[in-house]
Write an enzyme that holds these catalytic residues in place. Structure first.
Site, short mmCIF file in Angstrom:
data_model
loop_
_atom_site.label_atom_id
_atom_site.label_comp_id
_atom_site.label_asym_id
_atom_site.label_seq_id
_atom_site.Cartn_x
_atom_site.Cartn_y
_atom_site.Cartn_z
N LEU A 56 -8.12 -23.82 -5.25
CA LEU A 56 -7.61 -22.52 -5.70
C LEU A 56 -6.43 -22.21 -4.80
CD1 LEU A 56 -10.91 -20.45 -6.10
CD2 LEU A 56 -9.43 -21.24 -7.95
N ASP A 57 -5.30 -21.80 -5.38
CA ASP A 57 -4.15 -21.49 -4.54
C ASP A 57 -4.41 -20.22 -3.73
OD1 ASP A 57 -3.23 -19.12 -6.02
OD2 ASP A 57 -2.59 -20.51 -7.57
N ALA A 58 -3.51 -19.92 -2.80
CA ALA A 58 -3.74 -18.82 -1.87
C ALA A 58 -3.94 -17.48 -2.56
CB ALA A 58 -2.58 -18.74 -0.87
#
Length: 201
Positions: A56-58
């Site tokens: 999951l991206d930031a």
């Protein structure tokens, strides 16, 4: 010596974890770009060899699975296992946009154009009750928003964000709520739960 090492690896008891990744954390343990990003190791003392199953991206939140078993990671990342996301988009989404998302839309990936596979996309009747994010989302005084559910069997880089943008409704908040039969429900942001196995079927 090599033979003994192989037996030890075969008999190794793997460890698994279910976490609710908070906003602002990246799905890794080492920051190779020397940027000031929060790492998963700040949430829990994971054993050596732990890896995230997918990412999951930031800016994204929610369900993230971790394991020391590389084969299990490959299986769960495959197209055999569904991933469901609750997505808050900018605007009141149209029926055509929903249909386009379901059929597949063209997005950019790795410098090339890519058409996403068909998926399940529905409008949520009620907004989900997630804890307030550390960085606030604009409220509806600045325009309407819509919560939708998107279930996919693939996981290109920032795919869901690119999909909603492609149909004219940029993502404001994205929370993964399910991987196969494993649900986010009940986990608070930053909470880590060690489990003996990952029952994703």
């Amino acid at each position: 010596m090599v033979f003994l090492f192989a037996i030890e690896m075969k008999d190794r008891i793997h460890q698994h974890f279910i976490i609710n990744k908070p906003f602002g954390f990246i799905s890794q343990f080492v920051n190779n770009k020397n940027r000031k990003k929060k790492l998963l190791g700040e949430l829990y003392e994971f054993p050596e060899g732990t890896m995230s199953i997918g990412r999951l991206d930031a800016k994204s939140e929610g369900l993230l699975l971790l394991t020391t078993d590389g084969k299990l990671s490959d299986t769960i990342c495959s197209s055999k296992v569904e991933k469901e996301y609750y997505v808050q988009v900018d605007g009141e989404i149209t029926q055509k946009a929903l249909e386009d998302l379901c059929k597949g839309v063209e997005i950019g990936f790795d410098g090339k154009r890519y058409v996403t596979k068909s998926c399940l996309t529905v409008v949520l009747k009620e907004a989900p009750h997630f804890e307030e994010r550390s960085k606030k989302i604009r409220d509806e005084r600045h325009g309407k928003t819509t919560w939708i559910s998107i279930t996919i069997n693939e996981g290109k880089f920032r795919q869901v964000r690119k999909m909603t943008a492609a149909v004219g409704f940029p993502t404001l908040r994205l929370v993964r709520v399910r991987i196969g039969a494993i649900y986010l429900q009940g986990l608070k942001p930053g909470q880590v739960v060690p489990v003996s196995e990952l029952n994703y079927n």
